[in-house]
Design a protein around this motif. Structure first.
Motif, PDB file in Angstrom:
ATOM      1  N   UNK A  58      17.873  -5.376  -7.355  1.00  8.93           N
ATOM      2  CA  UNK A  58      16.629  -4.778  -6.869  1.00  8.93           C
ATOM      3  C   UNK A  58      16.197  -3.666  -7.817  1.00  8.93           C
ATOM      4  N   UNK A  59      14.974  -3.738  -8.294  1.00 11.94           N
ATOM      5  CA  UNK A  59      14.426  -2.666  -9.130  1.00 11.94           C
ATOM      6  C   UNK A  59      14.094  -1.463  -8.265  1.00 11.94           C
ATOM      7  N   UNK A  60      14.486  -0.284  -8.719  1.00 13.56           N
ATOM      8  CA  UNK A  60      14.137   0.950  -8.029  1.00 13.56           C
ATOM      9  C   UNK A  60      12.975   1.599  -8.768  1.00 13.56           C
ATOM     10  N   UNK A  61      11.788   1.381  -8.255  1.00 12.87           N
ATOM     11  CA  UNK A  61      10.563   1.927  -8.818  1.00 12.87           C
ATOM     12  C   UNK A  61       9.627   2.172  -7.648  1.00 12.87           C
ATOM     13  N   UNK A  62       8.798   3.204  -7.726  1.00 20.03           N
ATOM     14  CA  UNK A  62       7.977   3.565  -6.586  1.00 20.03           C
ATOM     15  C   UNK A  62       6.495   3.561  -6.893  1.00 20.03           C
ATOM     16  N   UNK A  63       5.696   3.377  -5.843  1.00 16.50           N
ATOM     17  CA  UNK A  63       4.240   3.440  -5.983  1.00 16.50           C
ATOM     18  C   UNK A  63       3.639   3.977  -4.690  1.00 16.50           C
ATOM     19  N   UNK A  96      11.595   6.363  -5.936  1.00  9.47           N
ATOM     20  CA  UNK A  96      10.406   6.052  -5.152  1.00  9.47           C
ATOM     21  C   UNK A  96       9.518   7.282  -5.095  1.00  9.47           C
ATOM     22  N   UNK A  97       8.285   7.079  -4.633  1.00  4.37           N
ATOM     23  CA  UNK A  97       7.314   8.158  -4.530  1.00  4.37           C
ATOM     24  C   UNK A  97       6.493   7.943  -3.269  1.00  4.37           C
ATOM     25  N   UNK A  98       6.098   9.049  -2.636  1.00  3.66           N
ATOM     26  CA  UNK A  98       5.225   9.007  -1.468  1.00  3.66           C
ATOM     27  C   UNK A  98       4.258  10.173  -1.548  1.00  3.66           C
ATOM     28  N   UNK A  99       3.105  10.022  -0.905  1.00  4.12           N
ATOM     29  CA  UNK A  99       2.093  11.071  -0.866  1.00  4.12           C
ATOM     30  C   UNK A  99       1.830  11.418   0.591  1.00  4.12           C
TER      31      UNK A  99
END
Length: 705
Positions: free
Chosen positions: A258-263, A300-303
């Protein structure tokens, strides 16, 4: 789920358009609220959890939470009343060569991401290993299937992350086959990109390409993307992976990469991508606006509702917070298995703006303890989802009485049955009392009680708070009621998580030390010695009424009571060498005796300072010697000087008088000469031709003339 969110499910249907804009919250902190789909266990992993591991998460305007469960090919729905599992989405009509099929459902295959349309609560789901994106309404009715395997517009290899902006536009990030079943992995760099779609699934545009900084070949890397400044800008790489394997006892055993990348997207439709130790920010047309650095293990990233940006750092077991310009704001979390600490935080989500607004305006006025700003964190080592509350320090009624117990030990608060942790009382003293099994445990404190008002201090006894055999009683620490800190029990250490914190320490002798601590400050307070050490920051303190600036690494003492010294002379007779022993004791929980100063005048003439609390002074010369002494403690307190005079005469005799038998005269017996010197009438004066040091009669000393 807590009660206010359950009420939202019923009430929020009437409120879906109000948005909530606000600046970054000064002094905001993340505190533990609840687990989602798992329970707290001593190992950190709940064998009865709802998911194999939790991946992408999203929350709709009703407070319903969607959690992707890739290994189980499903999405879990938490609506405040229970949990439902979706593995297929129904229905659509299929047309083929000479046939018509109705009520056809779409199966989910390793769904990695979910996203909610904030306008109507429609839900998008990636069916990652089938190269498709599925849209359903809030009642789980199929609305749309977008894409199929391929490299053209609207086609996917492995869509792994999604986000929906306020206008309903969908953004899909493809990792080009790098998330896969390990038995059939193949990559397609041409698919590494973000594709934008309208709400109806119409393709709009694509941007981005593959560039992996750690690759031996930098051929794919360039600076040709719109807004790019240096090589790699506007491109995406996948340097962090999660290896997933099912239980070997279940056949067939499966393994996944699993790739760990965030959007994520903000309220303006700007798109954030977290990869390769950075966060890139694009406008809705794919033009790079800015980038900022974070840890290499960013996953990961969240807003959030105020357009603040949260990133997870997988290897560092923490969350970092930035504003929309990339300015660093705060860090939360550390390694552990308890509450508010993490084991491999890989995925993160924030409450949508409309839900936060509804809660703030319609729930919180009637339920002051309701928390409206929450962050969801999925951990891949602890295999659980934690719900964290983003709280303001200035809030007068939404503080907590427990954030984190020791990361390695379970909390009674979480009903896990560990006898080492106790909430003293929610309605009385608003803090956690904890019996740490070792001296290296950490407790996170944020004071809260319904009877407290803003800024009302919380005072607790350190011995009660950190109870183990070597911690004596005495020493009280006061913190402001609306702030948070980490408390370490070995030598009690305060790490300031959110400030400013008005802080007070009262030593056992009543000496008061005060300071105002800000974010990042750290000090250690040991009530056994009343010592205060600055670990980080330049601390401005007031100790016993005196102002002191304490740089990092230096120590002072909250102790204004001097020590006390007692003198003992041995042997008591002085016809030979004499030893004076000075023994000093400091006040209880004082700073400790540092030294004893001694001065000799007379037959002896000398001066010395002896380290420690015991000094031995030999008096060997004939004549009188005056011994003057005082002690000083580690805080610099000195007792008033004391003195005693010692007279030594080694040539004198000790005369002991004994009562003779009735009718006999007084007999003089001399210890220095055993022979008898004669008898005299009792009323006559004995005149001796040699010095006498002491007379005694039947053991009682007689005065010398």
């Amino acid at each position: 789920m807590d009660t206010w969110r359950a009420r939202l499910v019923v009430l929020a249907c009437v409120f879906t358009v109000l948005t909530f804009a606000g600046p970054a919250i000064a002094g905001e902190r993340l505190v533990f609220d609840a687990f989602l789909g798992a329970q707290l266990t001593p190992t950190g992993v709940d064998p009865n959890r709802d998911y194999f591991f939790a991946a992408g998460m999203a929350v709709d305007s009703r407070g319903v939470v969607y959690v992707a469960d890739p290994v189980n090919d499903s999405v879990l729905i938490y609506d405040g009343l229970g949990v439902r599992r979706v593995t297929r989405v129904c229905c659509y009509t299929a047309y083929g060569d000479g046939f018509l099929a109705t009520n056809v459902s779409v199966a989910l295959k390793f769904p990695m991401s979910v996203a909610v349309d904030p306008r109507n609560d429609d839900v998008w789901i990636t069916s990652t290993l089938t190269g498709r994106v599925i849209k359903m309404d809030k009642n789980q009715r199929l609305l749309k299937v977008v894409g199929w395997p391929g490299t053209g517009p609207g086609e996917f290899e492995t869509p792994i992350r999604m986000a929906v902006d306020p206008r309903g536009n969908l953004y899909v990030l493809d990792d080009g086959g790098r998330t896969c079943d390990v038995r059939s992995c193949s990559t397609s760099d041409a698919n590494v990109r973000i594709q934008k779609f309208r709400a109806d699934g119409t393709f709009v545009r694509a941007w981005g390409s593959f560039c992996e900084f750690s690759s031996a070949s930098v051929g794919p890397c360039n600076a040709s993307a719109a807004g790019a400044i240096v090589t790699g800008d506007g491109q995406f790489g996948f340097t962090n992976f999660l290896a997933v394997a099912t239980d070997p006892r279940s056949q067939p055993q499966r393994g996944f990469q699993v790739s760990l990348v965030g959007m994520a997207v903000d309220s303006f439709g700007n798109v954030y991508v977290a990869d390769q130790g950075r966060v890139q920010k694009f406008n809705t047309n794919g033009v790079l606006l800015l980038k900022f650095a974070t840890a290499a293990s960013v996953a990961d990233v969240a807003v959030d509702f105020a357009d603040n940006v949260y990133v997870t750092e997988f290897d560092n077991d923490r969350i970092r917070k930035f504003d929309g310009t990339g300015r660093f704001l705060a860090t939360a979390g550390s390694t552990g298995r308890g509450l508010g600490v993490f084991g491999g935080p890989a995925f993160i989500a924030a409450l949508p703006r409309n839900l936060v607004a509804f809660c703030e305006f319609f729930i919180k006025p009637f339920d002051p303890k309701a928390q409206c700003r929450e962050i969801y964190v999925a951990e891949t080592r602890n295999l659980r989802v934690q719900v964290l509350q983003a709280r303001e320090d200035s809030d007068d009624d939404s503080l907590v009485d427990e954030v984190d117990l020791d990361p390695t030990i379970v909390s009674d608060e979480a009903a896990a049955g560990n006898a080492g942790a106790h909430v003293l009382t929610r309605t009385g003293l608003p803090f956690v009392v904890y019996d740490p099994p070792s001296t290296s445990d950490t407790i996170r404190i944020a004071a809260w009680n319904t009877f407290l008002t803003t800024g009302q201090p919380l005072t607790f006894d350190v011995a009660l708070f950190c109870r183990y055999p070597t911690r004596p009683s005495g020493g009280r620490i006061t913190i402001a009621a609306d702030n948070a800190l980490d408390f370490h029990c070995s030598i009690p250490t305060l790490d300031i998580l959110a400030g400013p914190i008005p802080w007070t320490f009262t030593a056992a002798d009543g000496t008061v030390a005060t300071a105002t601590l800000t974010d990042g400050d750290s000090l250690s307070v040991d009530p056994t010695t009343s010592s205060i050490r600055s670990n980080a920051g330049m601390l401005a303190l007031t100790v016993g009424g005196s102002s002191i600036t304490l740089p990092a690494g230096q120590t002072i003492f909250a102790d204004t009571t001097p020590p006390t010294t007692q003198a003992a002379v041995s042997p008591p007779a002085n016809n030979g060498d004499v030893t004076v022993t000075l023994t000093t004791a400091d006040n209880a929980a004082g700073s400790g005796v540092k030294e004893i100063a001694v001065a000799l005048r007379g037959a002896h003439n000398s001066a010395a300072t002896i380290s420690g609390g015991v000094a031995t002074i030999p008096i060997t010369m004939d004549g009188s010697t005056t011994v003057t002494y005082f002690a000083r403690d580690n805080a610099g307190n000195a007792e008033a000087a004391k003195s005693l005079t010692i007279r030594v005469d080694k040539t004198c005799a000790l005369v002991k008088l004994y009562r003779p038998p009735d009718g006999a005269r007084m007999l003089l017996g001399f210890d220095l000469a055993p022979e008898t010197y004669g008898f005299r009438e009792p009323d006559t004066t004995a005149r001796l031709a040699f010095p006498v040091c002491e007379f005694s009669l039947e053991g009682e000393a007689l005065p010398l003339k």
